[in-house]
Design a protein around this motif. Structure first.
Motif, PDB file in Angstrom:
ATOM      1  N   VAL A  55      -2.738   2.176  -2.452  1.00 41.08           N
ATOM      2  CA  VAL A  55      -1.976   3.396  -2.181  1.00 41.08           C
ATOM      3  C   VAL A  55      -0.479   3.100  -2.181  1.00 41.08           C
ATOM      4  O   VAL A  55       0.318   3.845  -2.780  1.00 41.08           O
ATOM      5  CB  VAL A  55      -2.416   4.013  -0.833  1.00 41.08           C
ATOM      6  N   ALA A  56      -0.080   2.023  -1.525  1.00 43.16           N
ATOM      7  CA  ALA A  56       1.340   1.661  -1.460  1.00 43.16           C
ATOM      8  C   ALA A  56       1.896   1.373  -2.849  1.00 43.16           C
ATOM      9  O   ALA A  56       3.024   1.792  -3.186  1.00 43.16           O
ATOM     10  CB  ALA A  56       1.529   0.452  -0.544  1.00 43.16           C
ATOM     11  N   TYR A  57       1.125   0.658  -3.683  1.00 45.08           N
ATOM     12  CA  TYR A  57       1.589   0.328  -5.038  1.00 45.08           C
ATOM     13  C   TYR A  57       1.779   1.601  -5.864  1.00 45.08           C
ATOM     14  O   TYR A  57       2.815   1.789  -6.513  1.00 45.08           O
ATOM     15  CB  TYR A  57       0.590  -0.600  -5.720  1.00 45.08           C
ATOM     16  N   LEU A  58       0.779   2.472  -5.852  1.00 40.11           N
ATOM     17  CA  LEU A  58       0.851   3.695  -6.654  1.00 40.11           C
ATOM     18  C   LEU A  58       1.985   4.602  -6.181  1.00 40.11           C
ATOM     19  O   LEU A  58       2.737   5.137  -6.993  1.00 40.11           O
ATOM     20  CB  LEU A  58      -0.483   4.429  -6.592  1.00 40.11           C
ATOM     21  N   ASN A  59       2.103   4.768  -4.879  1.00 35.91           N
ATOM     22  CA  ASN A  59       3.164   5.621  -4.354  1.00 35.91           C
ATOM     23  C   ASN A  59       4.537   5.027  -4.657  1.00 35.91           C
ATOM     24  O   ASN A  59       5.489   5.749  -4.971  1.00 35.91           O
ATOM     25  CB  ASN A  59       2.990   5.830  -2.852  1.00 35.91           C
ATOM     26  N   GLY A  60       4.634   3.699  -4.580  1.00 38.58           N
ATOM     27  CA  GLY A  60       5.896   3.049  -4.886  1.00 38.58           C
ATOM     28  C   GLY A  60       6.313   3.191  -6.337  1.00 38.58           C
ATOM     29  O   GLY A  60       7.508   3.140  -6.660  1.00 38.58           O
ATOM     30  N   HIS A  61       5.319   3.399  -7.222  1.00 42.71           N
ATOM     31  CA  HIS A  61       5.601   3.567  -8.651  1.00 42.71           C
ATOM     32  C   HIS A  61       5.525   5.031  -9.081  1.00 42.71           C
ATOM     33  O   HIS A  61       5.585   5.336 -10.277  1.00 42.71           O
ATOM     34  CB  HIS A  61       4.624   2.729  -9.480  1.00 42.71           C
ATOM     35  N   GLY A  62       5.375   5.931  -8.112  1.00 40.60           N
ATOM     36  CA  GLY A  62       5.337   7.360  -8.424  1.00 40.60           C
ATOM     37  C   GLY A  62       4.135   7.782  -9.241  1.00 40.60           C
ATOM     38  O   GLY A  62       4.189   8.762  -9.994  1.00 40.60           O
ATOM     39  N   GLN A  63       3.039   7.057  -9.110  1.00 43.04           N
ATOM     40  CA  GLN A  63       1.844   7.337  -9.915  1.00 43.04           C
ATOM     41  C   GLN A  63       0.758   7.980  -9.066  1.00 43.04           C
ATOM     42  O   GLN A  63       0.434   7.500  -7.986  1.00 43.04           O
ATOM     43  CB  GLN A  63       1.296   6.046 -10.536  1.00 43.04           C
ATOM     44  N   MET A  64       0.210   9.074  -9.564  1.00 41.91           N
ATOM     45  CA  MET A  64      -0.901   9.724  -8.889  1.00 41.91           C
ATOM     46  C   MET A  64      -2.172   9.506  -9.699  1.00 41.91           C
ATOM     47  O   MET A  64      -2.142   9.576 -10.929  1.00 41.91           O
ATOM     48  CB  MET A  64      -0.662  11.224  -8.722  1.00 41.91           C
ATOM     49  N   ILE A  65      -3.275   9.205  -9.035  1.00 48.96           N
ATOM     50  CA  ILE A  65      -4.551   9.006  -9.713  1.00 48.96           C
ATOM     51  C   ILE A  65      -5.605   9.912  -9.084  1.00 48.96           C
ATOM     52  O   ILE A  65      -5.384  10.510  -8.024  1.00 48.96           O
ATOM     53  CB  ILE A  65      -5.016   7.539  -9.627  1.00 48.96           C
ATOM     54  N   ASN A  66      -6.748  10.004  -9.738  1.00 50.44           N
ATOM     55  CA  ASN A  66      -7.908  10.682  -9.172  1.00 50.44           C
ATOM     56  C   ASN A  66      -8.753   9.642  -8.447  1.00 50.44           C
ATOM     57  O   ASN A  66      -9.112   8.629  -9.034  1.00 50.44           O
ATOM     58  CB  ASN A  66      -8.740  11.344 -10.279  1.00 50.44           C
ATOM     59  N   ALA A  67      -9.047   9.897  -7.177  1.00 53.38           N
ATOM     60  CA  ALA A  67      -9.788   8.907  -6.395  1.00 53.38           C
ATOM     61  C   ALA A  67     -10.809   9.601  -5.504  1.00 53.38           C
ATOM     62  O   ALA A  67     -10.525  10.643  -4.900  1.00 53.38           O
ATOM     63  CB  ALA A  67      -8.839   8.069  -5.540  1.00 53.38           C
ATOM     64  N   ALA A  68     -11.992   9.010  -5.423  1.00 53.93           N
ATOM     65  CA  ALA A  68     -13.059   9.520  -4.562  1.00 53.93           C
ATOM     66  C   ALA A  68     -13.478   8.425  -3.597  1.00 53.93           C
ATOM     67  O   ALA A  68     -13.542   7.242  -3.970  1.00 53.93           O
ATOM     68  CB  ALA A  68     -14.262   9.970  -5.393  1.00 53.93           C
ATOM     69  N   LEU A  69     -13.748   8.806  -2.375  1.00 46.96           N
ATOM     70  CA  LEU A  69     -14.227   7.891  -1.347  1.00 46.96           C
ATOM     71  C   LEU A  69     -15.732   8.088  -1.220  1.00 46.96           C
ATOM     72  O   LEU A  69     -16.193   9.200  -0.932  1.00 46.96           O
ATOM     73  CB  LEU A  69     -13.533   8.192  -0.019  1.00 46.96           C
TER      74      LEU A  69
END
Length: 255
Positions: A55-69
């Motif tokens: 989460v920190a990596y993606l947010n730091g790079h401004g990238q949003m993904i589709n994720a399911a828990l």
């Protein structure tokens, strides 16, 4: 036929975060599925640390993904009684770069007949508290009555839920046929032995099932077992093959 997600389930602490982010950036339909339970995802576990690092990596790079828990026993049994484990609660409140839930979908892996039967009314009340997420229920003979009750409870006040057809209960067994949709107003998901070697054939089968696709919500496909390498962990090269073949099918078949 409207494809919503092509899911790669089983990403975990062995998955390289930067390589995963690059892969997902190439395929807008791609979704990751993260398996969690009380043994694998305690507060001090490698998986919990990996999820927060992702989460920190993606947010730091401004990238949003589709994720399911993907929630498994015993957390899912507690959830079915209206109880949220503290670790699970922390995961559900993670946010993406736009401030929305990082895990947009939550798959509740009940196995009715083996686990405690969920209390539909308590579960529905709890789902409403997390109403900005979509929940996924596995549909099979053992829980058909439960799903119908949940449909009645959600039809008026929500929240929306999706279905996953997998008669093998996560064992990766290819079914003889792909089921026709049970409900018209939910996203229909398909799992069971899907991988790079047969994803094109599976989509061909689903195209026949959804010949009148305007009547139905979108569909998803979910692969895990055939995406694992020799070490029994998710192999991003296999994920790439699976996503690439599925994407090429969509380009040539969906207009």
């Amino acid at each position: 036929m409207n494809i919503k997600f092509i899911t790669c389930s089983g990403v975990n602490e062995t998955t390289d975060i930067e390589a995963l982010a690059r892969l997902l950036a190439s395929y807008p339909y791609a979704e990751i599925g993260v398996q969690v339970n009380e043994k694998k995802c305690s507060f001090d576990s490698r998986r919990m640390y990996w999820i927060h690092s992702l989460v920190a990596y993606l947010n730091g790079h401004g990238q949003m993904i589709n994720a399911a828990l993907h929630v498994n026993p015993s957390w899912v049994e507690d959830f079915g009684q209206g109880i949220v484990a503290p670790e699970l609660q922390k995961l559900l409140y993670l946010r993406n770069v736009y401030g929305k839930p990082f895990f947009g979908r939550v798959q509740l892996n009940f196995k009715i007949g083996r686990d405690r039967t969920p209390d539909a009314y308590r579960l529905h009340n709890l789902m409403q508290l997390y109403g900005s997420r979509r929940f996924i229920f596995s549909y099979n003979e053992s829980n058909a009555d439960f799903i119908r009750l949940m449909s009645e409870l959600c039809s008026n006040v929500g929240p929306k839920f999706d279905l996953l057809y997998d008669d093998s209960h996560g064992e990766g067994i290819v079914p003889k046929t792909r089921k026709k949709p049970i409900f018209l107003d939910v996203c229909q998901g398909y799992a069971g032995g899907i991988g790079p070697d047969n994803v094109s054939d599976v989509l061909d089968q689903l195209a026949v099932v959804y010949a009148n696709s305007s009547l139905y919500e979108a569909i998803t496909i979910d692969a895990e077992g055939k995406l694992k390498g020799d070490n029994r962990h998710l192999d991003l090269d296999l994920c790439h093959q699976y996503l690439k073949i599925a994407h090429e099918w969509l380009v040539t078949h969906v207009h």
